[in-house]
Write a protein that holds these residues in place. Structure first.
Motif, PDB file in Angstrom:
ATOM      1  N   THR A  41      -6.909   5.602  -0.904  1.00  0.00           N
ATOM      2  CA  THR A  41      -7.804   5.916   0.207  1.00  0.00           C
ATOM      3  C   THR A  41      -9.140   6.357  -0.340  1.00  0.00           C
ATOM      4  N   GLU A 101       5.559   8.703   5.870  1.00  0.00           N
ATOM      5  CA  GLU A 101       5.745   8.109   7.195  1.00  0.00           C
ATOM      6  C   GLU A 101       7.231   8.064   7.499  1.00  0.00           C
ATOM      7  N   THR A 155      -4.772   5.072  14.974  1.00  0.00           N
ATOM      8  CA  THR A 155      -5.631   6.038  14.296  1.00  0.00           C
ATOM      9  C   THR A 155      -6.914   6.263  15.091  1.00  0.00           C
ATOM     10  N   GLY A 190      -0.436   4.168  -1.230  1.00  0.00           N
ATOM     11  CA  GLY A 190      -1.310   5.336  -1.337  1.00  0.00           C
ATOM     12  C   GLY A 190      -1.962   5.462  -2.697  1.00  0.00           C
ATOM     13  N   GLU A 206       0.854  -1.178   0.000  1.00  0.00           N
ATOM     14  CA  GLU A 206       0.000   0.000   0.000  1.00  0.00           C
ATOM     15  C   GLU A 206       0.892   1.229   0.000  1.00  0.00           C
ATOM     16  N   SER A 227       6.957   5.474  -4.539  1.00  0.00           N
ATOM     17  CA  SER A 227       7.361   5.617  -3.155  1.00  0.00           C
ATOM     18  C   SER A 227       8.836   6.017  -3.170  1.00  0.00           C
ATOM     19  N   GLU A 263       1.170  10.334   0.715  1.00  0.00           N
ATOM     20  CA  GLU A 263       1.308   9.744   2.048  1.00  0.00           C
ATOM     21  C   GLU A 263       2.743   9.877   2.474  1.00  0.00           C
ATOM     22  N   ALA A 272     -10.177  12.118   2.733  1.00  0.00           N
ATOM     23  CA  ALA A 272      -8.792  12.301   2.277  1.00  0.00           C
ATOM     24  C   ALA A 272      -8.750  13.311   1.133  1.00  0.00           C
ATOM     25  N   THR A 275       5.001   8.719  -0.472  1.00  0.00           N
ATOM     26  CA  THR A 275       4.443   8.382  -1.770  1.00  0.00           C
ATOM     27  C   THR A 275       4.167   9.686  -2.484  1.00  0.00           C
ATOM     28  N   ALA A 277       1.006  14.834   3.955  1.00  0.00           N
ATOM     29  CA  ALA A 277       0.186  14.483   2.796  1.00  0.00           C
ATOM     30  C   ALA A 277      -0.430  15.773   2.280  1.00  0.00           C
TER      31      ALA A 277
END
Ligand code: GDP
Length: 615
Positions: free
Chosen positions: A171, A299, A425, A155, A153, A353, A297, A176, A309, A363
């Motif tokens: 998403t 992280e 979350t 994004g 995943e 990515s 996205e 989003a 991403t 994001a």
């Protein structure tokens, strides 16, 4: 040369440098009778540009009763008027600095433009089958190179249909989508609106329509669950008409198709409709440019550092490119597709990515590639500075709870900015909700970021830039982060229980309330006689010794200086008549609510809660 991508395409990019182009655009010029200007000009400068005498301009303005000198700056409106007077049309062009690349409208040459894949977001009401549809598309007709690849995943992902690519944002839902838009990013070209045929148009269907319309993004309706007995696609189309989504077969321009995401029916028709819609939109881009696009996205990867991403929206992104993202920059060290395959370049309309950024971006942040590290670094620094200034100006936040206390009492504070990081979350949503409930007229609790995950450097920077307090819920900062927070003078507060966190915030807010509630004694009466009346209870015959006793007032019964009861005045009489209030020096009969143990000589004290004015 090691740092530069050795690629023919990449070399072409030098000719497409947006910065050079925008600089050219910034020059004042007369173009086909149109005077294009970019800033305010003095009379002398304007005269030179228009090739007229400064005296002529001064004279024209004088006739309009405007007295100006040759060195005086003219506003846009006056420049426009003068242009018209001298037979030119006029146009003000915004000056775009290279660090404002989001705003830069760099025109691509017609011959450089080629078709790019559409970017699609799936929206619709909960349980109508968005996730099932995304999975069905992802797994349909796996291309040869995808088979065996472990899909991750990131994004977004791409699907090849009839030899053409479609990019899907992973998403689903409009949350989003609108979150991106609120950050100024628009990535979606087409919205696929999923409506369950057995349920019809529901509240979130309407919300999704509103969001798509607000963003001027065309909708394709996917009527889902046609396999369910009782499914009624016609009804769905009729309901949609009430929201101005008019299907082609009813004379509108909205493509619709009937599908079953679960049974994988109609998926290909939907994909073909997407291609058809994309064709109508004539989505084109210039792959010879330095890449520009949006973060989908991001992280912090434990092993690899910041990982994001990116959706390239124009241009081509190459491995080893220098990019500025938000207020950070970096060198792309590795690019992968959604199958974890390493790729060397990514064209328009395509997600990838990347690792190599120096910080985790947000994001919705826009990114752009630049030719050299120095340029990327300079621009990132300028942007950082600008952002800090903007955010400082925009928020009157505080950087610690103690600060909050003193600022509210000065009557200054409007806003407490909070960066919230939690263990999941779900808890992020819950804590955010609890904090926002604390909002009142004087204090606005503004959660500027709430996300699951450890407290990162990017959180500290955000908090520092916006004078925010960081709340960690079931997460703890590393020693490095603590140090960084100290350096940036950012307060981090850690909690494990929502209640404790909100209570602390509540206390801070109360301390800072400009107007605190205080008790004001309004009157006292001394009990002289007590009468017992059946069915009513005890009536106290009193003399008002101070102030005024009012019906329904809050009161307490004092005996020997101690409070024996708290209640309110239930009934109040002057002789036999009901009274609204009885003043000092008069006798009255009163009843204290639910209390039947009044003694002679008790004091009935009435009070009100009033806002204390600290000013
Ligand atoms: P979302 O909330 O919109 O993402 O909906 P989901 O994709 O989670 O689907 C909700 C429920 O509807 C799940 O139980 C799915 O299995 C079911 N579902 C989705 N598509 C179909 C369909 O085409 N036919 C039937 N019968 N069930 C479906």
């Amino acid at each position: 040369m090691k740092n530069k991508p050795m690629n023919k395409k990449s070399n072409q990019r030098e000719a497409n440098l947006p910065t050079k182009k925008t600089q050219q655009q910034n020059l004042n010029k007369i173009n086909n009778g149109v005077f294009v200007f970019t800033r305010s000009l003095t009379v002398g400068e304007l005269a030179k540009e228009l090739n007229v005498g400064a005296g002529d301009i001064i004279k024209k303005l004088f006739l309009q009763k405007k007295l100006v000198t040759i060195n005086q700056y003219l506003d846009d409106e006056t420049i426009g008027e003068i242009c018209l007077e001298f037979g030119y049309d006029f146009k003000k062009e915004e000056v775009i600095n290279e660090e404002d690349f989001e705003k830069a409208q760099i025109e691509d040459k017609e011959e450089d433009l080629t078709e790019r894949p559409p970017v699609v977001t799936v929206m619709g009401h909960v349980d109508h089958g968005k996730t099932t549809l995304i999975d069905a598309i992802r797994n349909s007709n796996l291309a040869a190179n995808e088979v065996g690849g472990i899909s991750q995943e990131i994004g977004a992902y791409q699907k090849v249909v009839n030899g053409k690519k479609i990019t899907f944002i992973d998403t689903p839902g409009h949350e989003a989508f609108s979150a991106m838009r609120s950050r100024g990013a628009s990535v979606t070209d087409i919205v696929v609106l999923v409506v369950a045929a057995d349920d019809g148009v529901m509240p979130q269907t309407i919300e999704a329509i509103d969001h798509a319309k607000a963003a001027s993004v065309p909708i394709i309706v996917a009527i889902n669950k046609i396999d369910v007995p009782g499914a009624n696609p016609e009804k769905v189309l009729n309901e949609l008409m009430q929201h101005d989504v008019i299907a082609e077969k009813f004379g509108g321009d909205v493509l619709t198709c009937e599908i079953s995401a679960k049974k994988k029916l109609g998926i290909n028709d939907l994909l073909e409709d997407i291609l058809l819609q994309a064709e109508m939109l004539q989505l084109r881009a210039n792959s010879k440019r330095y890449a520009i696009g949006t973060v989908l996205e991001a992280e912090l990867d434990k092993g690899e550092g910041p990982k994001a991403t990116l959706l390239v929206q124009n241009g081509t992104l190459f491995n080893n490119d220098y990019v500025v993202v938000g207020t950070t920059y970096g060198k792309i060290r590795r690019m992968t597709n959604e199958f974890k395959q390493v790729i060397k370049e990514v064209g328009p309309g395509t997600p990838c990515s990347v690792i190599g950024l120096s910080e985790v971006p947000l994001a919705g942040d826009r990114f752009m590639a630049f030719p050299t590290e120095k340029q990327a670094k300079d621009i990132a620094e300028k942007r950082k500075l600008k952002k800090v200034q903007e955010e400082r100006a925009a928020s009157s936040g505080v950087s610690s709870l103690d600060d909050l206390y003193s600022k509210i009492s000065e009557g200054q504070l409007a806003q407490i900015n909070i960066v919230l990081k939690t263990d999941s979350t779900g808890s992020a949503e819950a804590v955010k909700g609890a904090l926002e409930k604390l909002n009142n007229e004087q204090v606005k609790v503004n959660v500027i970021r709430s996300a699951a995950g450890a407290i990162t450097e990017s959180d500290i920077l955000l908090a520092s830039a916006s004078d925010a307090i960081i709340y960690g819920f079931n997460v703890r900062p590393s020693a490095m982060i603590r140090k960084k927070a100290e350096e940036e003078k950012v307060e981090i507060r850690l909690h494990r229980i929502i209640y404790a966190l909100t209570e602390e915030m509540e206390d801070a807010i109360k301390g800072k309330m400009k107007k605190e509630e205080v008790e004001v004694v309004t009157g006292q009466a001394e009990v002289r006689n007590v009468f017992k009346i059946s069915k009513v209870g005890e009536i106290a015959g009193c003399m008002v010794t101070d102030g005024v006793i009012k019906i329904n007032a809050k009161c307490r019964v004092l005996r020997d200086g101690a409070i024996v009861y708290e209640g309110q005045i239930d009934s109040l009489k002057r002789f036999k008549d009901d009274a609204k209030e009885v003043k000092q020096g008069y006798e009255c009969g009163l009843k204290v609510s639910n209390y039947n143990d009044i003694h002679d000589n008790d004091i009935i004290e009435c009070y009100e809660m009033k806002e204390k004015d600290n000013a």
